[in-house]
Design a protein around this motif. Structure first.
Motif, PDB file in Angstrom:
ATOM      1  N   ASP A  11       0.801  -1.222   0.000  1.00 52.88           N
ATOM      2  CA  ASP A  11       0.000   0.000   0.000  1.00 52.88           C
ATOM      3  C   ASP A  11       0.839   1.280   0.000  1.00 52.88           C
ATOM      4  O   ASP A  11       0.290   2.377  -0.063  1.00 52.88           O
ATOM      5  CB  ASP A  11      -0.945   0.018   1.204  1.00 52.88           C
ATOM      6  N   LEU A  12       2.165   1.144   0.049  1.00 50.56           N
ATOM      7  CA  LEU A  12       3.015   2.329   0.021  1.00 50.56           C
ATOM      8  C   LEU A  12       2.926   3.010  -1.344  1.00 50.56           C
ATOM      9  O   LEU A  12       2.817   2.355  -2.373  1.00 50.56           O
ATOM     10  CB  LEU A  12       4.468   1.946   0.311  1.00 50.56           C
ATOM     11  N   LEU A  13       2.976   4.330  -1.326  1.00 47.28           N
ATOM     12  CA  LEU A  13       2.927   5.095  -2.572  1.00 47.28           C
ATOM     13  C   LEU A  13       4.248   4.959  -3.306  1.00 47.28           C
ATOM     14  O   LEU A  13       5.321   5.194  -2.738  1.00 47.28           O
ATOM     15  CB  LEU A  13       2.641   6.561  -2.285  1.00 47.28           C
ATOM     16  N   ILE A  14       4.205   4.589  -4.568  1.00 48.73           N
ATOM     17  CA  ILE A  14       5.409   4.399  -5.371  1.00 48.73           C
ATOM     18  C   ILE A  14       6.255   5.659  -5.396  1.00 48.73           C
ATOM     19  O   ILE A  14       7.485   5.593  -5.305  1.00 48.73           O
ATOM     20  CB  ILE A  14       5.034   3.944  -6.797  1.00 48.73           C
ATOM     21  N   MET A  30       1.806   4.598 -16.509  1.00 54.87           N
ATOM     22  CA  MET A  30       1.041   3.349 -16.620  1.00 54.87           C
ATOM     23  C   MET A  30      -0.146   3.300 -15.666  1.00 54.87           C
ATOM     24  O   MET A  30      -0.902   2.340 -15.665  1.00 54.87           O
ATOM     25  CB  MET A  30       1.962   2.142 -16.387  1.00 54.87           C
ATOM     26  N   GLY A  31      -0.305   4.342 -14.850  1.00 51.54           N
ATOM     27  CA  GLY A  31      -1.454   4.415 -13.951  1.00 51.54           C
ATOM     28  C   GLY A  31      -1.274   3.704 -12.626  1.00 51.54           C
ATOM     29  O   GLY A  31      -2.244   3.417 -11.930  1.00 51.54           O
ATOM     30  N   PHE A  32      -0.024   3.443 -12.225  1.00 45.80           N
ATOM     31  CA  PHE A  32       0.242   2.766 -10.961  1.00 45.80           C
ATOM     32  C   PHE A  32       0.538   3.782  -9.870  1.00 45.80           C
ATOM     33  O   PHE A  32       1.381   4.662 -10.048  1.00 45.80           O
ATOM     34  CB  PHE A  32       1.439   1.827 -11.080  1.00 45.80           C
ATOM     35  N   VAL A  33      -0.138   3.639  -8.735  1.00 45.68           N
ATOM     36  CA  VAL A  33       0.069   4.520  -7.589  1.00 45.68           C
ATOM     37  C   VAL A  33       0.777   3.764  -6.464  1.00 45.68           C
ATOM     38  O   VAL A  33       1.640   4.310  -5.787  1.00 45.68           O
ATOM     39  CB  VAL A  33      -1.282   5.086  -7.094  1.00 45.68           C
ATOM     40  N   LEU A  35       2.395  -0.316  -5.066  1.00 45.51           N
ATOM     41  CA  LEU A  35       2.923  -1.596  -5.531  1.00 45.51           C
ATOM     42  C   LEU A  35       1.794  -2.605  -5.732  1.00 45.51           C
ATOM     43  O   LEU A  35       1.867  -3.471  -6.593  1.00 45.51           O
ATOM     44  CB  LEU A  35       3.954  -2.136  -4.543  1.00 45.51           C
ATOM     45  N   LYS A  36       0.743  -2.466  -4.959  1.00 39.91           N
ATOM     46  CA  LYS A  36      -0.408  -3.361  -5.117  1.00 39.91           C
ATOM     47  C   LYS A  36      -1.026  -3.198  -6.503  1.00 39.91           C
ATOM     48  O   LYS A  36      -1.474  -4.164  -7.118  1.00 39.91           O
ATOM     49  CB  LYS A  36      -1.461  -3.083  -4.043  1.00 39.91           C
ATOM     50  N   ASP A  37      -1.039  -1.967  -7.010  1.00 39.37           N
ATOM     51  CA  ASP A  37      -1.556  -1.734  -8.366  1.00 39.37           C
ATOM     52  C   ASP A  37      -0.776  -2.546  -9.390  1.00 39.37           C
ATOM     53  O   ASP A  37      -1.352  -3.093 -10.329  1.00 39.37           O
ATOM     54  CB  ASP A  37      -1.455  -0.245  -8.739  1.00 39.37           C
ATOM     55  N   VAL A  38       0.535  -2.619  -9.204  1.00 42.66           N
ATOM     56  CA  VAL A  38       1.392  -3.342 -10.140  1.00 42.66           C
ATOM     57  C   VAL A  38       1.201  -4.846  -9.992  1.00 42.66           C
ATOM     58  O   VAL A  38       0.985  -5.558 -10.980  1.00 42.66           O
ATOM     59  CB  VAL A  38       2.881  -2.981  -9.916  1.00 42.66           C
ATOM     60  N   THR A  39       1.276  -5.331  -8.757  1.00 43.64           N
ATOM     61  CA  THR A  39       1.238  -6.781  -8.525  1.00 43.64           C
ATOM     62  C   THR A  39      -0.154  -7.376  -8.686  1.00 43.64           C
ATOM     63  O   THR A  39      -0.285  -8.590  -8.724  1.00 43.64           O
ATOM     64  CB  THR A  39       1.803  -7.137  -7.142  1.00 43.64           C
ATOM     65  N   SER A  40      -1.165  -6.542  -8.809  1.00 50.38           N
ATOM     66  CA  SER A  40      -2.525  -7.066  -8.999  1.00 50.38           C
ATOM     67  C   SER A  40      -2.756  -7.537 -10.436  1.00 50.38           C
ATOM     68  O   SER A  40      -3.727  -8.235 -10.715  1.00 50.38           O
ATOM     69  CB  SER A  40      -3.572  -6.024  -8.614  1.00 50.38           C
ATOM     70  N   LEU A  41      -1.859  -7.154 -11.349  1.00 49.04           N
ATOM     71  CA  LEU A  41      -1.985  -7.565 -12.743  1.00 49.04           C
ATOM     72  C   LEU A  41      -1.236  -8.868 -12.986  1.00 49.04           C
ATOM     73  O   LEU A  41      -0.194  -9.111 -12.378  1.00 49.04           O
ATOM     74  CB  LEU A  41      -1.409  -6.489 -13.663  1.00 49.04           C
ATOM     75  N   ASN A  42      -1.767  -9.676 -13.894  1.00 48.46           N
ATOM     76  CA  ASN A  42      -1.015 -10.874 -14.257  1.00 48.46           C
ATOM     77  C   ASN A  42       0.103 -10.450 -15.213  1.00 48.46           C
ATOM     78  O   ASN A  42       0.090  -9.340 -15.754  1.00 48.46           O
ATOM     79  CB  ASN A  42      -1.925 -11.967 -14.832  1.00 48.46           C
TER      80      ASN A  42
END
Length: 82
Positions: A11-14, A30-33, A35-42
């Protein structure tokens, strides 16, 4: 390593992490805020993002590896698009 630690890290802000400005800029594009935003994608979805490149992925992998979180880049069981 507990689930609470992982959750807090994800949940930390990139933009506040110790990563290169180029990495952060690509994340914004790419719209990532978080790390969860990144790792939620396959992996396929991540690779198809406009702006994705392997230098960016390498920096992400190194960062996650240092924190023993690299496994979070793996697709969840049953969520592998292959």
């Amino acid at each position: 390593m507990g689930q609470d630690f992982i959750s807090v890290q994800m949940d930390l802000l990139i933009l506040e992490l110790e990563l290169s400005e180029e990495f952060k800029s690509k994340c914004v594009a790419m719209g990532f805020v978080t790390l969860k935003d990144v790792t939620s994608l396959n992996p396929e979805e991540l690779g198809n993002r406009t702006g994705f490149n392997y230098a960016w992925l390498g920096e992400l992998a190194a960062f996650l590896s240092e924190r023993k979180l690299l496994h979070l880049l793996q697709p969840l069981p049953g969520n592998n698009p292959g």
